[in-house]
Design a protein around this motif. Structure first.
Motif, PDB file in Angstrom:
ATOM      1  N   SER A  18       7.758 -14.306  22.484  1.00 27.31           N
ATOM      2  CA  SER A  18       8.578 -14.404  23.981  1.00 27.31           C
ATOM      3  C   SER A  18       8.908 -13.131  24.753  1.00 27.31           C
ATOM      4  O   SER A  18       9.246 -13.103  25.821  1.00 27.31           O
ATOM      5  CB  SER A  18       9.634 -15.206  23.800  1.00 27.31           C
ATOM      6  N   ASP A  19       8.812 -12.004  23.906  1.00 27.36           N
ATOM      7  CA  ASP A  19       9.116 -10.868  24.681  1.00 27.36           C
ATOM      8  C   ASP A  19       7.712  -9.674  24.545  1.00 27.36           C
ATOM      9  O   ASP A  19       7.893  -8.955  23.724  1.00 27.36           O
ATOM     10  CB  ASP A  19      10.317 -10.056  23.780  1.00 27.36           C
ATOM     11  N   GLY A  20       7.220  -9.866  25.347  1.00 26.15           N
ATOM     12  CA  GLY A  20       5.882  -9.022  25.574  1.00 26.15           C
ATOM     13  C   GLY A  20       6.369  -7.469  25.571  1.00 26.15           C
ATOM     14  O   GLY A  20       5.592  -6.544  25.131  1.00 26.15           O
ATOM     15  N   LEU A  21       7.414  -7.299  26.316  1.00 25.64           N
ATOM     16  CA  LEU A  21       7.942  -5.777  26.663  1.00 25.64           C
ATOM     17  C   LEU A  21       8.039  -5.251  25.216  1.00 25.64           C
ATOM     18  O   LEU A  21       7.871  -4.171  24.933  1.00 25.64           O
ATOM     19  CB  LEU A  21       8.943  -5.881  27.378  1.00 25.64           C
ATOM     20  N   LYS A  22       8.871  -5.920  24.406  1.00 31.95           N
ATOM     21  CA  LYS A  22       9.404  -5.551  23.215  1.00 31.95           C
ATOM     22  C   LYS A  22       8.121  -4.847  22.146  1.00 31.95           C
ATOM     23  O   LYS A  22       8.332  -4.082  21.690  1.00 31.95           O
ATOM     24  CB  LYS A  22      10.263  -6.399  22.560  1.00 31.95           C
ATOM     25  N   SER A  23       7.157  -6.169  22.178  1.00 32.74           N
ATOM     26  CA  SER A  23       5.893  -5.680  21.430  1.00 32.74           C
ATOM     27  C   SER A  23       5.117  -4.125  22.123  1.00 32.74           C
ATOM     28  O   SER A  23       4.641  -3.708  21.174  1.00 32.74           O
ATOM     29  CB  SER A  23       5.180  -6.975  21.201  1.00 32.74           C
ATOM     30  N   ARG A  24       5.334  -4.301  23.108  1.00 30.77           N
ATOM     31  CA  ARG A  24       4.628  -3.244  23.660  1.00 30.77           C
ATOM     32  C   ARG A  24       5.247  -1.908  23.343  1.00 30.77           C
ATOM     33  O   ARG A  24       4.470  -0.736  22.982  1.00 30.77           O
ATOM     34  CB  ARG A  24       4.417  -3.226  25.614  1.00 30.77           C
ATOM     35  N   GLU A  25       6.675  -1.865  23.246  1.00 32.24           N
ATOM     36  CA  GLU A  25       7.576  -0.767  23.040  1.00 32.24           C
ATOM     37  C   GLU A  25       7.156  -0.393  21.618  1.00 32.24           C
ATOM     38  O   GLU A  25       7.300   0.770  21.400  1.00 32.24           O
ATOM     39  CB  GLU A  25       8.766  -0.974  23.063  1.00 32.24           C
ATOM     40  N   VAL A  26       7.193  -1.414  20.797  1.00 31.70           N
ATOM     41  CA  VAL A  26       6.754  -1.041  19.185  1.00 31.70           C
ATOM     42  C   VAL A  26       5.643  -0.670  19.274  1.00 31.70           C
ATOM     43  O   VAL A  26       5.241   0.488  18.326  1.00 31.70           O
ATOM     44  CB  VAL A  26       6.710  -2.473  18.460  1.00 31.70           C
ATOM     45  N   ILE A  27       4.494  -0.942  19.897  1.00 29.56           N
ATOM     46  CA  ILE A  27       3.271  -0.505  19.665  1.00 29.56           C
ATOM     47  C   ILE A  27       3.296   0.951  20.325  1.00 29.56           C
ATOM     48  O   ILE A  27       2.610   1.887  19.494  1.00 29.56           O
ATOM     49  CB  ILE A  27       2.253  -1.113  20.677  1.00 29.56           C
ATOM     50  N   ASP A  28       3.795   1.293  21.406  1.00 26.61           N
ATOM     51  CA  ASP A  28       3.957   2.525  21.941  1.00 26.61           C
ATOM     52  C   ASP A  28       4.727   3.627  20.863  1.00 26.61           C
ATOM     53  O   ASP A  28       4.390   4.802  20.726  1.00 26.61           O
ATOM     54  CB  ASP A  28       4.724   2.720  23.211  1.00 26.61           C
ATOM     55  N   ARG A  29       5.618   3.308  20.106  1.00 24.17           N
ATOM     56  CA  ARG A  29       6.359   3.763  19.163  1.00 24.17           C
ATOM     57  C   ARG A  29       5.646   4.072  17.899  1.00 24.17           C
ATOM     58  O   ARG A  29       5.743   5.375  17.365  1.00 24.17           O
ATOM     59  CB  ARG A  29       7.815   3.262  18.673  1.00 24.17           C
ATOM     60  N   ILE A  30       4.903   3.093  17.752  1.00 23.54           N
ATOM     61  CA  ILE A  30       4.036   3.294  16.322  1.00 23.54           C
ATOM     62  C   ILE A  30       2.926   4.432  16.864  1.00 23.54           C
ATOM     63  O   ILE A  30       2.479   5.504  15.815  1.00 23.54           O
ATOM     64  CB  ILE A  30       3.379   2.061  15.957  1.00 23.54           C
ATOM     65  N   LYS A  31       2.264   4.485  17.863  1.00 28.65           N
ATOM     66  CA  LYS A  31       1.245   5.410  18.173  1.00 28.65           C
ATOM     67  C   LYS A  31       1.934   6.847  18.332  1.00 28.65           C
ATOM     68  O   LYS A  31       1.357   7.938  17.990  1.00 28.65           O
ATOM     69  CB  LYS A  31       0.651   4.826  19.622  1.00 28.65           C
ATOM     70  N   GLU A  32       3.075   6.817  19.123  1.00 28.05           N
ATOM     71  CA  GLU A  32       3.911   8.168  19.019  1.00 28.05           C
ATOM     72  C   GLU A  32       4.024   8.485  17.391  1.00 28.05           C
ATOM     73  O   GLU A  32       3.910   9.716  17.131  1.00 28.05           O
ATOM     74  CB  GLU A  32       5.131   7.994  19.537  1.00 28.05           C
ATOM     75  N   LEU A  33       4.648   7.656  16.582  1.00 30.28           N
ATOM     76  CA  LEU A  33       4.720   8.190  15.289  1.00 30.28           C
ATOM     77  C   LEU A  33       3.302   8.890  14.393  1.00 30.28           C
ATOM     78  O   LEU A  33       3.556   9.603  13.745  1.00 30.28           O
ATOM     79  CB  LEU A  33       5.419   7.152  14.245  1.00 30.28           C
ATOM     80  N   GLU A  34       2.413   7.862  14.733  1.00 30.86           N
ATOM     81  CA  GLU A  34       1.213   8.152  13.883  1.00 30.86           C
ATOM     82  C   GLU A  34       0.652   9.648  14.281  1.00 30.86           C
ATOM     83  O   GLU A  34      -0.078  10.285  13.857  1.00 30.86           O
ATOM     84  CB  GLU A  34       0.046   7.165  14.242  1.00 30.86           C
ATOM     85  N   HIS A  35       0.949   9.935  15.708  1.00 32.21           N
ATOM     86  CA  HIS A  35       0.467  11.105  16.250  1.00 32.21           C
ATOM     87  C   HIS A  35       1.334  12.247  15.617  1.00 32.21           C
ATOM     88  O   HIS A  35       0.920  13.350  15.614  1.00 32.21           O
ATOM     89  CB  HIS A  35       0.777  11.276  17.835  1.00 32.21           C
ATOM     90  N   GLN A  36       2.525  11.848  15.358  1.00 34.86           N
ATOM     91  CA  GLN A  36       3.421  12.946  14.400  1.00 34.86           C
ATOM     92  C   GLN A  36       3.058  12.988  12.906  1.00 34.86           C
ATOM     93  O   GLN A  36       3.460  14.136  12.333  1.00 34.86           O
ATOM     94  CB  GLN A  36       4.649  12.684  14.462  1.00 34.86           C
TER      95      GLN A  36
END
Length: 537
Positions: free
Chosen positions: A351-369
């Motif tokens: 029900s919260d597409g924004l939250k899932s998008r934030e999680v994806i962005d965070r994961i991508k940032e962490l994998e970049h690290q």
């Protein structure tokens, strides 16, 4: 009605000839019981004439009343002696096994070069040895060594050797691609020829030197072979033997043959991993059917499709072989990956597409690290649970200190730790054989009085990878920790330019994940220390 086939496992004999594989008699007994439960028809236990370990194995296992036929391995008699004088043949009879596999030469080059005898004497060795085993009350199988090379060099002689085996009463005549150099079209053509001229049950035994052992076995079955020899996970000499973990499901699920029951086939993944553990050989993650990644999905398009229907990107249902579908989350992930993982954990993020998008962005940032969540499902789950909200901190680590002292040639490591659990502060001191082990011991020592189940949790693997080699000793490292509680296994990740800090991060995630099943309330992610304020030191 599907056509029945006979499956012959030689993991305990041919498989142990693989580099780095050594099984004790106890190991072999354990594996034999697993193979029997899987529904294997013949279990070749070893050569009772070659070593005391195999003699002990046959003595122990023959009293267990296996459903499979226990099979001993040996060779045809030595040249120019009677079978009654051949010590190895007598050991076969004395083994108590129900069947005996005798390997014999079918390539004239080997007869002249390896045996250094005449073609006629070799034929006599084949006939007399198989007949001797039959008279001893054992079912005799003939492994026609180097048959395909022999057939290509001298087809008349190779077929004459098979004919002698038939006349001696061999229950199965098994064609061996011993050097592993024959191609599938050659296998099919030659097996078809053999089936047409030798009126006896035909089997196949292939090696994997051209990465064709499975394909060659299947080609032989299509051409008329009804007995397939191989090993679990393809273990064996040089590049290995035909992998029964690929052959079994392909024959049964793809080609319509009957090998084992449906329930037994569902044991395949468990058996493959069990044998790998006993043999101390890591199972390749991408091994077909039974590997951890065999039904793993990473690309967002793939995951979106399998959420609608798994047949879009899975050739069979994983549960048919006892495996399971996995959705990976990485920098390639789409929203479908996150929703699938959340659904798997019982979390509602639909029900919260924004939250899932934030999680994806965070994961991508962490994998970049440098983080890698494909191999750290537990750290990923903790991160998603924290993102879903409502997480409760079970404990916080207020501080820790590590003392390392070398005295009289001995290196001693001690960890001093202060944590807070439910408002109560606990101080602990523990030693270890290194900083990570000492920290692990101190943390679990502090928690065990609140959560006794923690004493069952222990690390089973610890990997460190340098991410920036050019920075030498100042490089950032990634630590992957695998843990178990004797029921489940999970992996966690930590990244830092300090190897102890990276190890600590992965260790905290491991303990927090273990506590998921020990507390009623959901607990937070311990993976990102600075964001969550879990550690202050």
């Amino acid at each position: 009605m599907s056509t029945p086939l006979c499956i012959f496992d030689t993991t305990l004999r041919d498989g142990t000839q693989g580099e780095g594989i050594s099984l004790t008699a106890e190991d072999k007994v354990k594996i034999a019981l697993k193979l029997d439960a899987l529904g294997i028809h013949y279990i070749e236990g070893g050569n009772p004439g070659s070593n005391s370990k195999d003699i002990e194995f046959f003595k122990r296992v023959r009293e267990m009343k296996l459903q499979a036929k226990l099979t001993a391995f040996g060779s045809t008699r030595r040249k120019n002696i009677a079978c009654e004088q051949d010590v190895n043949l007598k050991h076969l009879i004395e083994s108590g096994a129900q069947a005996a596999t005798l390997v014999g030469k079918t390539w004239d080059f080997h007869v002249h070069t390896a045996l250094q005898t005449t073609l006629e004497e070799n034929l006599a060795m084949i006939y007399e040895s198989l007949a001797f085993v039959n008279r001893g009350g054992m079912e005799a199988l003939f492994d026609a060594e180097h048959f395909f090379d022999g057939y290509k060099a001298n087809p008349e002689y190779a077929l004459a050797a098979l004919q002698k085996a038939k006349e001696a009463g061999a229950a199965w005549i098994v064609l061996c691609d011993t050097n592993g150099g024959t191609l599938p079209n050659e296998i099919a053509e030659i097996v078809s020829r053999v089936v047409s001229v030798i009126d006896a049950p035909i089997g196949i035994h292939t090696h994997n030197d051209c990465e064709l052992a499975v394909a060659n076995s299947l080609a032989a079955v299509t051409a008329g072979a009804r007995h397939i020899q191989g090993t679990i996970n393809g273990y064996g000499e040089r590049c290995g033997n035909a992998n029964l973990c690929s052959i079994l499901p392909t024959l049964q699920l793809k080609m319509g043959y009957s090998c084992v029951s449906d329930d037994q086939l569902k044991m395949l993944t468990n058996v493959a991993r069990y044998v790998g553990e006993i043999a101390n050989v890591h199972l390749p993650v991408n091994q077909p059917y039974v590997g951890n990644a065999a039904f793993a999905h990473k690309g967002g398009i793939h995951v979106s499709a399998i959420m609608k229907d798994s047949k879009t990107y899975e050739h069979i249902s994983p549960d048919l072989v006892g495996n399971k579908q996995r959705v990976l989350v990485s920098e390639l992930a789409g929203q479908s990956n996150i929703l699938s993982k959340a659904q798997e954990m019982g979390l509602d993020m639909q029900s919260d597409g924004l939250k899932s998008r934030e999680v994806i962005d965070r994961i991508k940032e962490l994998e970049h690290q440098g983080y890698l969540f494909e191999g750290a499902d537990a750290s990923l789950e903790l991160l998603l649970r924290d993102a879903a909200g409502g997480a409760k901190q079970v404990f916080t680590v207020d501080s820790f200190k590590i003392n390392v002292e070398k005295s009289s040639g001995t290196l001693n490591t001690e960890a001093i730790m202060k944590i807070t659990v439910g408002g109560e502060q606990v101080y602990t001191v523990a030693e270890g054989n290194g900083p990570v082990n000492a920290l692990d011991n101190a943390l679990r020592k502090a928690l065990v009085q609140f959560y006794p189940g923690i004493r069952d949790v222990h690390l089973t693997d610890y990997k460190v990878r340098v991410l920036d080699e050019k920075d030498a000793t100042a490089a950032k490292v990634r630590v992957l920790i695998e843990s178990t509680d004797f029921k489940d296994t999970w992996s966690t990740v930590g990244v830092s330019s300090n190897v102890i800090e990276a190890s600590w991060e992965a260790l905290v995630d491991s303990i927090r994940y273990a506590l998921l099943s020990m507390v009623k309330d959901e607990i937070p992610s311990g993976g990102r220390r600075e964001e969550l304020g879990l550690i202050n030191h």
